[in-house]
Design a protein around this motif. Structure first.
Motif, PDB file in Angstrom:
ATOM      1  N   ASP A  36      14.406  68.681  39.125  1.00 40.78           N
ATOM      2  CA  ASP A  36      15.793  69.071  38.650  1.00 40.78           C
ATOM      3  C   ASP A  36      16.518  67.688  38.643  1.00 40.78           C
ATOM      4  N   GLY A  37      17.084  67.548  37.328  1.00 39.63           N
ATOM      5  CA  GLY A  37      17.848  66.489  36.857  1.00 39.63           C
ATOM      6  C   GLY A  37      17.166  65.268  36.960  1.00 39.63           C
ATOM      7  N   THR A  76      21.257  73.729  35.315  1.00 33.50           N
ATOM      8  CA  THR A  76      19.883  74.054  35.913  1.00 33.50           C
ATOM      9  C   THR A  76      19.398  75.522  35.588  1.00 33.50           C
ATOM     10  N   LYS A 146      16.080  75.722  45.394  1.00 33.20           N
ATOM     11  CA  LYS A 146      17.255  76.777  44.817  1.00 33.20           C
ATOM     12  C   LYS A 146      16.656  78.002  44.442  1.00 33.20           C
ATOM     13  N   ASP A 282      18.101  65.885  41.608  1.00 29.85           N
ATOM     14  CA  ASP A 282      19.307  66.408  41.278  1.00 29.85           C
ATOM     15  C   ASP A 282      20.183  66.192  42.447  1.00 29.85           C
ATOM     16  N   ASP A 329      14.900  70.330  34.102  1.00 26.61           N
ATOM     17  CA  ASP A 329      15.771  71.128  33.695  1.00 26.61           C
ATOM     18  C   ASP A 329      16.968  70.757  32.851  1.00 26.61           C
ATOM     19  N   HIS A 330      17.182  69.457  33.087  1.00 24.30           N
ATOM     20  CA  HIS A 330      18.176  68.667  32.142  1.00 24.30           C
ATOM     21  C   HIS A 330      18.302  67.195  32.732  1.00 24.30           C
ATOM     22  N   HIS A 463      26.275  66.627  34.721  1.00 20.79           N
ATOM     23  CA  HIS A 463      25.191  66.855  33.613  1.00 20.79           C
ATOM     24  C   HIS A 463      25.821  67.830  33.259  1.00 20.79           C
TER      25      HIS A 463
HETATM   26 ZN   LIG Z   1      19.399  71.155  37.594  1.00 22.46          ZN
END
Ligand SMILES: [Zn+2]
Length: 520
Positions: A36-37, A76, A146, A282, A329-330, A463
């Motif tokens: 994540d991130g 996300t 998450k 993230d 995811d980003h 983000h």
């Molecule tokens: Zn994320």
């Protein structure tokens, strides 16, 4: 082995090695690792400091350096929904975190807080549905801190999907099950999150290995922004705060490995799916920034954690039948206040509310319900029916809104969505927006910030923009039938699912946005 990995290492030792059988051609397990991130440039930036999972994947896998979450709201939920569906948010329906997975009809098991979660708003199918379409015995396990990180890579299938709401226990929702299976209860009874009480997060390597200054007070809004970071000594508090530390990723990996054993995942003859989403990068980046010493250290720790995970997994199962994909995811936007002095325009924090207030005043003056126009962070919505029989038109209000919004410091452009969908060839920002919403959307306009700026409601760093620093993520394919390569052509995360489908010999059940990538 570093001491902090002792939890996972102990697990790996208890794992029983699989007996070696004649290797059939089809992979028995697909492992999707989402970080994540995780920015696309981290792997090259810190490459010489990797010794674990990243080293292994880069040494043997096909690494796509110019890969993008090619949509407008790089958050996300839309990112996770695109990874294994092969489709952009415009067709998954998960356009933003605020669409997401919250669902009061699907309460969490054994957890009183939180609103419940399910894939109710996710539309269409994903890789697992295609696998299951070919083999009804196929199973999937997905684990994340998450809910959206666990739910969206699987889609609507009612499989083993678990997340960590932060009260010390992994859980799922009623959408998936009426009760937690024995192996999850057993995992929870071990109280691993609580064991991080009093634990110190200090840099993994000597200080000379980090170029980043640590003493940057804008990080963490001036709170707890220098190493070492110490977790509370109270076990319950530690079990909550651990969610925002690198240690969370160790817990995800430990939980996933327990699940692989308990569910007999990846034993063949068919193909199972394991998805893990690691959220610590993230969390650390939101609080302290993606350029912080802590974010650097977190990336190194994920290298080690994923290394132990793969070592353990390959002890449990035949590695020649496992395909691993790593992506994100980003990406991440640096802290605006830390932008270089010569940045022009200077990154700032922005809100569309001044333009909204002016538009609502105009509506009220014309006797139209002032709530007929609304702003949801970067998108502008309008209730056109409210203008029926009135003297002003929706267009006149949108025109004036557009003019006011353009005058706000930090707004780079504001586009009519209908116009963006028409011409996308040479304009990546327009293309990404056109992938965000379906043609029949009620979104009237979309606002894009100046590079490096953030919406005012966001944390220290964040983000979500259509710019490369938020869209660029790594993609690595690793396993049988995949040649080692470093590839620089432009690819998208929606290409992952069709590539895997081709590799597994399964057919997507609907039209995709992505195309299979060449891996040999
Ligand atoms: Zn994320």
């Amino acid at each position: 082995m570093p001491k902090y990995l002792s939890v996972i290492a102990a697990l790996a030792l208890t794992a029983t090695a699989s007996s070696s059988q004649t290797a059939p051609q089809k992979p028995s397990l697909v492992v999707m690792i989402t970080i994540d991130g995780f920015r696309g440039d981290y792997l090259s930036r810190f490459g010489n400091q990797f010794t674990g999972g990243f080293s292994r994947l880069l040494a043997g896998g096909a690494w796509f350096t110019n890969a993008h979450q090619d949509h407008g709201i790089t958050e996300t939920a839309p990112g996770h929904a695109s990874l294994l569906s092969g489709r952009f948010p415009r067709s998954t329906g998960i356009a933003a975190n605020r669409v997401g997975v919250f669902d009061t009809n699907s309460p969490l098991l054994g957890f009183s807080g939180g609103a419940g979660a399910s894939p109710a708003r996710f539309q269409g199918t994903e890789l697992f549905d295609w696998i299951k379409g070919a083999d009804s015995k196929a199973r999937a396990l997905s684990v994340s801190a998450k809910d959206r990180g666990a739910i969206l890579p699987i889609g609507r299938a009612k499989e083993g999907v678990y997340w960590y709401p932060g009260d010390g226990e992994f859980t799922t929702s009623r959408y998936y099950a009426a009760d937690l299976p024995a192996w999850v209860k057993k995992f929870n009874e071990r109280l691993l999150p609580q064991k991080y009480a009093g634990k110190t997060w200090a840099p993994l390597l000597p200080d000379s290995a980090y170029k980043e200054p640590d003493d940057v007070s804008v990080e963490g809004s001036g709170k707890d922004f220098v190493f070492p970071h110490v977790l509370p000594t109270d076990p319950d508090q530690a079990a909550s705060i651990v969610r925002a530390t690198p240690f969370m990723d160790e817990l995800i990996v430990a939980m996933a490995l327990d699940g692989v054993s308990a569910l007999n995942l990846g034993r063949g003859p068919g193909t199972d799916l394991l998805a893990i989403s690691l959220s610590a990068t993230d969390a650390v980046s939101h609080r302290l920034g993606p350029g912080s010493k802590e974010a650097h250290d977190q990336v190194l720790r994920d290298d080690r954690t994923i290394g132990v995970f793969l070592d353990s997994l390959f002890k449990l199962r035949d590695s020649s039948r496992i395909v691993v994909v790593l992506s994100a995811d980003h990406g991440f936007t640096p802290i605006p206040e830390l932008a270089s002095a010569d940045a022009n325009p200077k990154p700032t924090r922005v809100s569309l509310f001044p333009a909204l207030a002016a538009a609502r005043a105009r509506l009220a003056q014309a006797g139209v319900d002032s709530l007929a126009i609304d702003v949801d962070q970067q998108i502008v919505l309008m209730d056109r029916a409210a203008f029926k029989g009135k003297k002003i038109t929706p267009e006149s209000i949108l025109d004036s809104f557009e003019k006011d919004a353009r005058a706000i410091n930090g707004i780079a452009r504001i586009d009519r969505f209908a116009n963006l969908a028409r011409d996308t060839a040479k304009d990546p920002v327009a293309r990404r927006w056109s992938h965000q919403f379906p043609a029949n959307t009620n979104v009237e306009m979309v606002a894009t910030l100046t590079p490096g700026s953030l919406w005012g409601t966001l944390l220290v760093a964040s983000h979500g923009s259509p710019y490369d620093y938020d869209s660029n993520v790594p993609i690595i394919f690793y396993g049988p039938g995949i040649a080692r390569a470093r590839r620089t052509e432009f690819v998208r995360t929606v290409d992952i699912a069709p590539t895997l489908a081709q590799l597994l010999g399964v057919k997507p059940l609907e039209k995709l946005d992505g195309i299979p990538l060449r891996l040999k």
